[in-house]
Design a protein around this motif. Structure first.
Motif, PDB file in Angstrom:
ATOM      1  N   LYS A 116       8.287  64.722  65.315  1.00  9.57           N
ATOM      2  CA  LYS A 116       7.406  65.040  64.189  1.00  9.57           C
ATOM      3  C   LYS A 116       6.353  63.979  63.943  1.00  9.57           C
ATOM      4  O   LYS A 116       5.246  64.284  63.507  1.00  9.57           O
ATOM      5  CB  LYS A 116       8.233  65.220  62.927  1.00  9.57           C
ATOM      6  N   LEU A 156       8.948  60.239  50.800  1.00  4.76           N
ATOM      7  CA  LEU A 156       9.994  60.971  51.505  1.00  4.76           C
ATOM      8  C   LEU A 156      10.210  60.260  52.842  1.00  4.76           C
ATOM      9  O   LEU A 156       9.274  60.131  53.634  1.00  4.76           O
ATOM     10  CB  LEU A 156       9.523  62.412  51.727  1.00  4.76           C
ATOM     11  N   LYS A 158      11.601  60.368  56.430  1.00  2.17           N
ATOM     12  CA  LYS A 158      11.907  61.494  57.322  1.00  2.17           C
ATOM     13  C   LYS A 158      12.243  61.020  58.734  1.00  2.17           C
ATOM     14  O   LYS A 158      11.657  60.056  59.227  1.00  2.17           O
ATOM     15  CB  LYS A 158      10.699  62.442  57.419  1.00  2.17           C
ATOM     16  N   GLY A 163      15.342  68.226  61.510  1.00  2.00           N
ATOM     17  CA  GLY A 163      15.262  69.687  61.516  1.00  2.00           C
ATOM     18  C   GLY A 163      16.294  70.237  60.556  1.00  2.00           C
ATOM     19  O   GLY A 163      17.269  69.554  60.227  1.00  2.00           O
ATOM     20  N   GLY A 164      16.038  71.457  60.074  1.00  3.33           N
ATOM     21  CA  GLY A 164      16.993  72.098  59.168  1.00  3.33           C
ATOM     22  C   GLY A 164      17.197  71.312  57.887  1.00  3.33           C
ATOM     23  O   GLY A 164      18.254  71.383  57.261  1.00  3.33           O
ATOM     24  N   GLY A 165      16.173  70.552  57.505  1.00  4.15           N
ATOM     25  CA  GLY A 165      16.256  69.792  56.255  1.00  4.15           C
ATOM     26  C   GLY A 165      17.118  68.539  56.365  1.00  4.15           C
ATOM     27  O   GLY A 165      17.315  67.834  55.376  1.00  4.15           O
ATOM     28  N   GLU A 200       6.442  59.728  54.367  1.00  3.44           N
ATOM     29  CA  GLU A 200       5.298  60.452  53.820  1.00  3.44           C
ATOM     30  C   GLU A 200       5.356  60.359  52.310  1.00  3.44           C
ATOM     31  O   GLU A 200       6.433  60.186  51.733  1.00  3.44           O
ATOM     32  CB  GLU A 200       5.400  61.953  54.154  1.00  3.44           C
ATOM     33  N   LYS A 201       4.205  60.510  51.698  1.00 11.65           N
ATOM     34  CA  LYS A 201       4.211  60.616  50.243  1.00 11.65           C
ATOM     35  C   LYS A 201       4.943  61.908  49.894  1.00 11.65           C
ATOM     36  O   LYS A 201       4.803  62.912  50.581  1.00 11.65           O
ATOM     37  CB  LYS A 201       2.762  60.676  49.733  1.00 11.65           C
ATOM     38  N   ILE A 203       5.151  65.092  48.028  1.00  5.45           N
ATOM     39  CA  ILE A 203       4.312  65.979  47.231  1.00  5.45           C
ATOM     40  C   ILE A 203       5.272  66.673  46.265  1.00  5.45           C
ATOM     41  O   ILE A 203       6.200  67.360  46.701  1.00  5.45           O
ATOM     42  CB  ILE A 203       3.584  67.019  48.126  1.00  5.45           C
ATOM     43  N   HIS A 208       5.442  75.860  50.076  1.00  2.00           N
ATOM     44  CA  HIS A 208       5.548  75.796  51.535  1.00  2.00           C
ATOM     45  C   HIS A 208       4.798  77.008  52.084  1.00  2.00           C
ATOM     46  O   HIS A 208       5.193  78.142  51.854  1.00  2.00           O
ATOM     47  CB  HIS A 208       7.029  75.833  51.963  1.00  2.00           C
ATOM     48  N   GLN A 232      13.302  77.783  48.443  1.00  2.00           N
ATOM     49  CA  GLN A 232      14.215  77.036  49.304  1.00  2.00           C
ATOM     50  C   GLN A 232      15.325  76.417  48.471  1.00  2.00           C
ATOM     51  O   GLN A 232      15.129  76.085  47.311  1.00  2.00           O
ATOM     52  CB  GLN A 232      13.481  75.897  50.011  1.00  2.00           C
ATOM     53  N   ASN A 235      16.055  72.427  50.980  1.00  2.00           N
ATOM     54  CA  ASN A 235      15.117  72.519  52.111  1.00  2.00           C
ATOM     55  C   ASN A 235      15.421  73.651  53.088  1.00  2.00           C
ATOM     56  O   ASN A 235      14.892  73.675  54.196  1.00  2.00           O
ATOM     57  CB  ASN A 235      15.024  71.194  52.882  1.00  2.00           C
ATOM     58  N   GLU A 275       3.407  74.634  59.860  1.00  2.36           N
ATOM     59  CA  GLU A 275       3.881  74.546  58.475  1.00  2.36           C
ATOM     60  C   GLU A 275       3.060  73.537  57.668  1.00  2.36           C
ATOM     61  O   GLU A 275       2.756  72.442  58.155  1.00  2.36           O
ATOM     62  CB  GLU A 275       5.351  74.121  58.444  1.00  2.36           C
ATOM     63  N   GLU A 288       4.790  70.200  59.991  1.00  3.02           N
ATOM     64  CA  GLU A 288       5.333  70.282  61.349  1.00  3.02           C
ATOM     65  C   GLU A 288       4.957  71.595  61.992  1.00  3.02           C
ATOM     66  O   GLU A 288       4.501  72.519  61.331  1.00  3.02           O
ATOM     67  CB  GLU A 288       6.860  70.107  61.357  1.00  3.02           C
ATOM     68  N   THR A 438       8.665  74.755  45.800  1.00  3.60           N
ATOM     69  CA  THR A 438       9.926  74.437  46.485  1.00  3.60           C
ATOM     70  C   THR A 438      10.992  73.917  45.510  1.00  3.60           C
ATOM     71  O   THR A 438      12.152  73.805  45.887  1.00  3.60           O
ATOM     72  CB  THR A 438       9.713  73.403  47.617  1.00  3.60           C
TER      73      THR A 438
HETATM   74  P1  ADP Z   1      12.793  70.473  58.706  1.00  5.27           P
HETATM   75  O1  ADP Z   1      12.265  70.484  60.102  1.00  5.27           O
HETATM   76  O2  ADP Z   1      14.047  69.690  58.559  1.00  5.27           O
HETATM   77  O3  ADP Z   1      12.856  71.840  58.094  1.00  5.27           O
HETATM   78  P2  ADP Z   1      10.253  69.920  57.345  1.00  5.27           P
HETATM   79  O4  ADP Z   1       9.403  68.773  57.677  1.00  5.27           O
HETATM   80  O5  ADP Z   1       9.815  71.277  57.776  1.00  5.27           O
HETATM   81  O6  ADP Z   1      11.749  69.618  57.855  1.00  5.27           O
HETATM   82  O7  ADP Z   1      10.492  69.959  55.781  1.00  5.27           O
HETATM   83  C1  ADP Z   1      11.386  70.858  55.180  1.00  5.27           C
HETATM   84  C2  ADP Z   1      10.957  71.123  53.749  1.00  5.27           C
HETATM   85  O8  ADP Z   1      10.906  69.900  53.015  1.00  5.27           O
HETATM   86  C3  ADP Z   1       9.567  71.725  53.621  1.00  5.27           C
HETATM   87  O9  ADP Z   1       9.587  73.112  53.663  1.00  5.27           O
HETATM   88  C4  ADP Z   1       9.134  71.238  52.273  1.00  5.27           C
HETATM   89  O10 ADP Z   1       9.683  72.089  51.281  1.00  5.27           O
HETATM   90  C5  ADP Z   1       9.798  69.892  52.151  1.00  5.27           C
HETATM   91  N1  ADP Z   1       8.871  68.781  52.507  1.00  5.27           N
HETATM   92  C6  ADP Z   1       8.623  68.280  53.733  1.00  5.27           C
HETATM   93  N2  ADP Z   1       7.722  67.270  53.675  1.00  5.27           N
HETATM   94  C7  ADP Z   1       7.391  67.143  52.382  1.00  5.27           C
HETATM   95  C8  ADP Z   1       6.537  66.250  51.639  1.00  5.27           C
HETATM   96  N3  ADP Z   1       5.843  65.283  52.230  1.00  5.27           N
HETATM   97  N4  ADP Z   1       6.478  66.395  50.285  1.00  5.27           N
HETATM   98  C9  ADP Z   1       7.190  67.363  49.677  1.00  5.27           C
HETATM   99  N5  ADP Z   1       8.010  68.207  50.297  1.00  5.27           N
HETATM  100  C10 ADP Z   1       8.124  68.106  51.627  1.00  5.27           C
END
Ligand code: ADP
Length: 461
Positions: A116, A156, A158, A163-165, A200-201, A203, A208, A232, A235, A275, A288, A438
């Motif tokens: 990512k 956040l 990460k 994946g999968g939250g 990441e900051k 949000i 989504h 969600q 996540n 996304e 992503e 979300t």
């Molecule tokens: P995964 O691959 O584990 O699903 P994602 O990067 O797609 O991870 O993020 C999953 C969910 O987390 C997103 O749908 C969103 O709701 C939330 N999310 C991800 N990044 C951010 C962010 N920078 N700020 C706020 N929410 C976020």
């Protein structure tokens, strides 16, 4: 076109792929675990082959066993569905090395997007907006503290392999960041064998929004519009819609364009999803790209009329996309509810067991994707999703009304499900008004569950 497809998945998506292959005159070989010997796709596929025991590590995630099955049955293609090996670059490579078409992008593209952080850097370079955050992988918690101080809390943390939250943690101030970093890293290390982190900051309560992409080997890349997947829980998506409600035409167009730009930046081939998170001020940021078919692809199919799995298979066979961007028109509004075997009154814990009886809804523009039937077993080894109910209406409100009827009709006995919860959600004023983000379910789930039968009746306008 292919002659024989190995379906390397289970449940509703295996049925979905089976049906599509059948229409395309492609024979099917279902690769199943011993737990799924009596499953619906096992009853329909042209041939079946057991690839291992119930534990997914030894069956649906067992690349060698799947390749051996494909070779033994002389399959010229493998469809991985979603989950399991669908975004595993090594598996795609193994297919390539064995001369079997992987229904998806190349192993290189999967690897590039699967990391990512590198996807994020590439998008930034290509002019696609990304969430403010770190550049490259964090060297450790000290760098996390430094970057967070610069961009401002909350952040956040990460995992680049996440994946999968999983592998994500929020830090609201400096006091939380080290703990968040360690927890996210430990989770990522355990789940993905990779503890590389970025940040990441955060949000706050964004929407989504994701865009469906199709790209062929001839260099055509188109989008099929966007979906809103803001509903969600931890996540994980529970409900999806197409198109996204309450977006200005300009913003909608900008998001779609950015997604095509993102796909073009990697010369994307196959079905994929870009996304974004959208903040309250209307700024959107890439988070992503998923290099596979999504669970929620049917809502896009309902409003565009395009069969995404069919296009995905045609593309993998080297054929040109059957559509140009100008052919894609969005009609109406579609909603998908994921029905899970889980207990809403007990923290949504999975509720496996035997389905004593099931009745699915029907009617105009009501679609059910499922592989369960009366008497079938819901295994504790796999995902708890047992069905997707998808409806289309002329507009969002008529889709909501149709979904209420569909959920009222849906009957499942023997295991607990979230169907009643989804029914109640369809009556929630804020949801109906399209005030989704979300954070919606975390904030409202308890109140929705408490909503009694009387108010349910009263609101049936
Ligand atoms: P995964 O691959 O584990 O699903 P994602 O990067 O797609 O991870 O993020 C999953 C969910 O987390 C997103 O749908 C969103 O709701 C939330 N999310 C991800 N990044 C951010 C962010 N920078 N700020 C706020 N929410 C976020």
């Amino acid at each position: 076109m292919f002659r024989r497809m190995l379906i390397a998945n289970r449940g509703e998506i295996a049925m979905r792929i089976f049906r599509c292959c059948q229409e395309l005159d492609i024979e099917t070989v279902l690769a199943y675990s011993s737990e799924d010997a009596d499953s619906l796709p096992a009853q329909f596929a042209t041939k079946t082959v057991c690839i291992g025991p119930a534990n997914p590590e030894q069956s649906y995630l067992n690349a060698d066993s799947i390749i051996a099955a494909a070779k033994a049955y002389k399959c010229d293609a493998i469809h991985p569905g979603y989950g399991f090996l669908s975004e595993n670059a090594d598996f795609a490579k193994l297919c390539e090395e064995n001369g079997i078409a992987f229904v998806g992008p190349t192993s290189e593209m999967i690897r590039g997007m699967g990391d990512k952080q590198s996807a994020r850097s590439l998008m930034e370079k290509s002019g696609v907006p990304v969430v403010p955050g770190s550049t490259g992988i964090l060297s450790g918690e000290d760098e996390a503290v430094k970057v967070a101080a610069k961009i401002g809390y909350p952040v956040l943390i990460k995992a680049t392999a996440g994946g999968g939250g999983r592998g994500m943690r929020i830090a609201r101030d400096e006091g939380e960041i080290k703990k968040a970093y360690h927890e996210a890293q430990a989770e990522a290390q355990a789940a993905f064998g990779n503890g590389s982190m970025y940040l990441e900051k955060l949000i706050e309560n964004p929407r989504h929004i994701e865009v469906q992409i199709l790209g062929d080997t001839k260099g055509h890349i188109i989008h099929l519009g966007e979906r809103d997947c803001s509903m969600q829980r931890r996540n994980q998506k529970l409900l999806e819609e197409a198109p996204a409600a309450n977006l200005s035409d300009k913003l909608r167009e900008n998001i779609r364009r950015a997604a095509v730009k993102a796909a073009k930046a990697v010369g994307y081939v196959s079905a994929g999803t870009v996304e974004f998170v959208l903040d309250k001020e209307g700024h959107f940021y890439f988070i992503e790209m998923n290099t596979r078919v999504q669970v929620e692809h049917p809502v896009t199919e309902m409003v565009t009329g395009v069969d995404i799995i069919k296009e995905q298979i045609r593309i993998a066979a080297g054929l040109e996309l059957a559509y140009r961007q100008s052919d894609i028109k969005i009609y109406g509004h579609a909603i998908e509810c994921r029905i899970n075997a889980e207990d809403p009154e007990n923290n949504n814990m999975p509720s496996p067991g035997k389905i004593k009886f099931v009745h699915f809804p029907g009617g105009k523009d009501v679609r059910v994707e499922s592989a369960v039937f009366s008497g079938s077993e819901i295994s504790p080894y796999y995902d708890s999703m047992i069905a997707k109910i998808i409806v289309k209406g002329e507009g969002r409100l008529s889709a909501i009304r149709k979904m209420r009827v569909a959920l009222m009709e849906l009957t499942v006995s023997g295991v607990k499900t979230n169907a009643d919860f989804m029914y109640l959600l369809m009556h929630n004023e804020d949801y109906v008004a399209g005030h989704v983000d979300t954070g919606f379910l975390a904030k409202n789930s308890e109140a929705i569950l408490k909503w009694d039968k009387e108010s349910r009746k009263a609101s049936k306008k």
